[in-house]
Design a protein around this motif. Structure first.
Motif, PDB file in Angstrom:
ATOM      1  N   ALA A 155       0.749  -1.062  -0.073  1.00 32.09           N
ATOM      2  CA  ALA A 155       0.415  -0.188   0.255  1.00 32.09           C
ATOM      3  C   ALA A 155       1.123   1.354  -0.083  1.00 32.09           C
ATOM      4  N   ALA A 156       1.837   0.950   0.438  1.00 36.00           N
ATOM      5  CA  ALA A 156       2.682   2.738   0.918  1.00 36.00           C
ATOM      6  C   ALA A 156       3.316   2.502  -0.106  1.00 36.00           C
ATOM      7  N   VAL A 157       3.524   1.759  -1.500  1.00 35.82           N
ATOM      8  CA  VAL A 157       5.056   1.637  -2.024  1.00 35.82           C
ATOM      9  C   VAL A 157       3.320   2.539  -3.432  1.00 35.82           C
ATOM     10  N   ALA A 158       2.087   1.862  -3.501  1.00 38.81           N
ATOM     11  CA  ALA A 158       0.650   2.471  -4.624  1.00 38.81           C
ATOM     12  C   ALA A 158       1.053   3.991  -4.449  1.00 38.81           C
ATOM     13  N   LEU A 159       0.850   3.931  -3.149  1.00 41.20           N
ATOM     14  CA  LEU A 159       0.847   5.971  -2.432  1.00 41.20           C
ATOM     15  C   LEU A 159       1.679   6.854  -2.956  1.00 41.20           C
ATOM     16  N   LEU A 160       3.256   6.054  -2.796  1.00 37.40           N
ATOM     17  CA  LEU A 160       4.348   6.800  -3.147  1.00 37.40           C
ATOM     18  C   LEU A 160       4.804   6.974  -4.731  1.00 37.40           C
ATOM     19  N   LEU A 161       4.271   6.156  -5.034  1.00 35.99           N
ATOM     20  CA  LEU A 161       3.773   6.288  -6.908  1.00 35.99           C
ATOM     21  C   LEU A 161       3.159   6.980  -7.417  1.00 35.99           C
ATOM     22  N   ALA A 172      -5.487   1.470  -5.549  1.00 36.41           N
ATOM     23  CA  ALA A 172      -4.870   0.527  -6.771  1.00 36.41           C
ATOM     24  C   ALA A 172      -3.486   0.554  -5.018  1.00 36.41           C
ATOM     25  N   ALA A 173      -3.663   1.318  -4.208  1.00 38.75           N
ATOM     26  CA  ALA A 173      -2.746   1.091  -2.918  1.00 38.75           C
ATOM     27  C   ALA A 173      -3.879  -0.333  -2.507  1.00 38.75           C
ATOM     28  N   PRO A 181      10.487  -2.565 -17.532  1.00 35.99           N
ATOM     29  CA  PRO A 181      12.376  -2.473 -17.258  1.00 35.99           C
ATOM     30  C   PRO A 181      11.936  -1.210 -16.161  1.00 35.99           C
ATOM     31  N   PRO A 182      10.681   0.388 -16.223  1.00 37.56           N
ATOM     32  CA  PRO A 182      10.451   1.130 -15.756  1.00 37.56           C
ATOM     33  C   PRO A 182       9.820   0.926 -14.294  1.00 37.56           C
ATOM     34  N   VAL A 183       8.740  -0.371 -14.237  1.00 38.65           N
ATOM     35  CA  VAL A 183       8.908  -0.399 -12.503  1.00 38.65           C
ATOM     36  C   VAL A 183       9.872  -1.239 -12.405  1.00 38.65           C
ATOM     37  N   LEU A 184      10.550  -1.974 -12.687  1.00 38.85           N
ATOM     38  CA  LEU A 184      11.267  -3.492 -12.262  1.00 38.85           C
ATOM     39  C   LEU A 184      11.947  -2.542 -11.366  1.00 38.85           C
ATOM     40  N   LEU A 185      12.721  -1.576 -10.643  1.00 42.51           N
ATOM     41  CA  LEU A 185      13.431  -1.132  -9.545  1.00 42.51           C
ATOM     42  C   LEU A 185      13.075  -1.055  -8.367  1.00 42.51           C
ATOM     43  N   PRO A 186      11.306  -0.166  -8.287  1.00 40.46           N
ATOM     44  CA  PRO A 186      10.453  -0.804  -7.614  1.00 40.46           C
ATOM     45  C   PRO A 186       9.584  -1.912  -7.129  1.00 40.46           C
ATOM     46  N   ALA A 187       9.913  -3.084  -7.985  1.00 41.65           N
ATOM     47  CA  ALA A 187       9.406  -4.091  -7.839  1.00 41.65           C
ATOM     48  C   ALA A 187      10.239  -5.273  -7.436  1.00 41.65           C
TER      49      ALA A 187
END
Length: 405
Positions: free
Chosen positions: A104-110, A116-117, A287-293
């Motif tokens: 949830a925190a990552v979805a809100l930070l993005l 989505a969170a 690739p654009p979301v690979l680092l957050p993943a």
């Protein structure tokens, strides 16, 4: 002509899945990442996009989700579920807090918003029962002291799905607060009613469904499941929840017979579901979301290990068993994709599907490794830090006696 192309495409998909499954089995790996990669290869932006068979694959994918939840329900009796809920609910609460909040925190930070969170919280929360069960069998740990603790955490997650999925379904559908509350009330009422009927009249229900003829048993159970799933979806409750409740209501020889008959169908349509999810994920969007993943995978791998360690410690398991329990819970898989699929189908956030795909690919590969190596690595690290200190004996409620591994 269209029919011939459909048969060629769908036949090629099934053949390819069979070969990928054999390849994964040879190396004792979960085939899920290979199925997802196959979907990426033949989907939007892939090497060879499909055309004629996509609608047929979509229907097969929906049946795959229904069968996954039905088979999950068949694993447990209503009495077992009630007993687990009463005994191990603190472990379930810790599991939810440690593993849902990072998603949830990552979805809100993005900047993806609250809906989505909630979805990404479920993706990071739910472990893969299928992958974990296979890993425990491969490692010969089914009879270990910590295994009931692992299974209890998984059962609580499965029970939570019966509440969580209707909430997500209502949110992604964009219904209002009142309609969402009605949907949740229907889902909770249905779950409570099924549990009550299964506990009190489970034998009568199973006797009604039972048949000595495997063909008739298969048709009745499958037809009943799809019918209930359709009614549940019509009431704005997840079809998967309806299938899960049918599985819980069946018990004894009927459940065992249905499990044996439906296992090949479950494996077939579940594989189609993973391919379908990959088909709707553009490989260039990963690739654009690979680092957050990757960051989310590392964090939630550690929180799952902490969850298993805490739950096993609460049950009085030895230190080595605690680490084994934690490492075994890391894998995510089928249900993370099911949850993400709801949001992808509703068009909630374009990047959510690629992130979920990358996240599951990482953890479905990492999970078997953490199950195997978390305990020896933790033991090595502990000895390195304090070489002369003996391992503390675990305690059970009301006693100081040590508990063996």
């Amino acid at each position: 002509m269209h029919s011939a192309v459909l048969l060629i495409e769908f036949g090629s998909i099934i053949l390819g899945l069979g070969l990928l499954g054999r390849f994964a089995g040879r190396f004792r790996l979960s085939p899920i990442p290979l199925y997802l990669l196959a979907g990426l290869a033949f989907g939007e932006g892939g090497l060879l996009p499909l055309g004629a068979s996509e609608e047929f694959v979509a229907t097969g994918a929906e049946i795959g989700v229904i069968l996954l939840l039905l088979m999950l329900g068949l694993e447990y009796t209503a009495t077992d579920l009630v007993s687990n809920l009463k005994t191990h609910y603190p472990s379930g609460l810790v599991d939810c807090a440690l593993n849902a909040l990072p998603g949830a925190a990552v979805a809100l930070l993005l900047g993806w918003g609250p809906v989505a969170a909630v979805v990404l919280a479920g993706v990071t929360w739910i472990s893969s029962s299928g992958v974990i069960a296979k890993v425990l069998g491969d490692l010969g740990r089914v009879g270990n002291r910590e295994t009931p603790v692992i299974l209890s955490v998984l059962v609580l997650e499965d029970l939570a799905m019966a509440v969580y999925l209707p909430i997500v379904t209502a949110l992604v559908a964009g219904v209002g607060l009142m309609a969402g509350s009605v949907t949740l009330a229907i889902a909770l009422g249905a779950a409570g009613l099924v549990l009550f009927l299964a506990v009190r009249y489970g034998r009568l229900i199973s006797r009604f469904v039972s048949s000595d003829d495997p063909e008739k048993l298969l048709l009745v159970v499958l037809g009943l499941t799809i019918l209930v799933a359709g009614v549940a979806q019509q009431l704005q409750v997840s079809a998967a929840v309806g299938a899960f409740l049918v599985g819980i209501a069946l018990s004894g020889e009927v459940a065992e017979g249905a499990h044996t008959l439906l296992s090949p169908l479950r494996d077939l349509f579940a594989a189609v579901f993973f391919v379908f999810f990959g088909l709707h994920t553009d490989p260039t969007s990963i690739p654009p979301v690979l680092l957050p993943a990757l960051g989310l995978a590392v964090v939630t791998a550690l929180t799952k290990i902490a969850t298993g360690y805490w739950a096993a410690r609460r049950a009085g398991i030895s230190v080595k068993g605690r680490w084994r329990a934690g490492g075994a819970l890391v894998a995510r898989g089928e249900f993370s994709i099911v949850i993400a699929g709801l949001a992808v189908s509703a068009g909630i956030e374009p990047s959510l599907g690629p992130l979920a795909t990358a996240y599951v690919l990482i953890l479905v590969v990492l999970g078997p490794l953490t199950a195997r190596y978390t305990e020896p690595v933790a033991t090595w690290w502990s000895r390195r830090r304090e070489p002369g200190r003996p391992e503390p004996a675990p305690r059970t409620a009301g006693t100081e006696a040590p508990v063996a591994d």
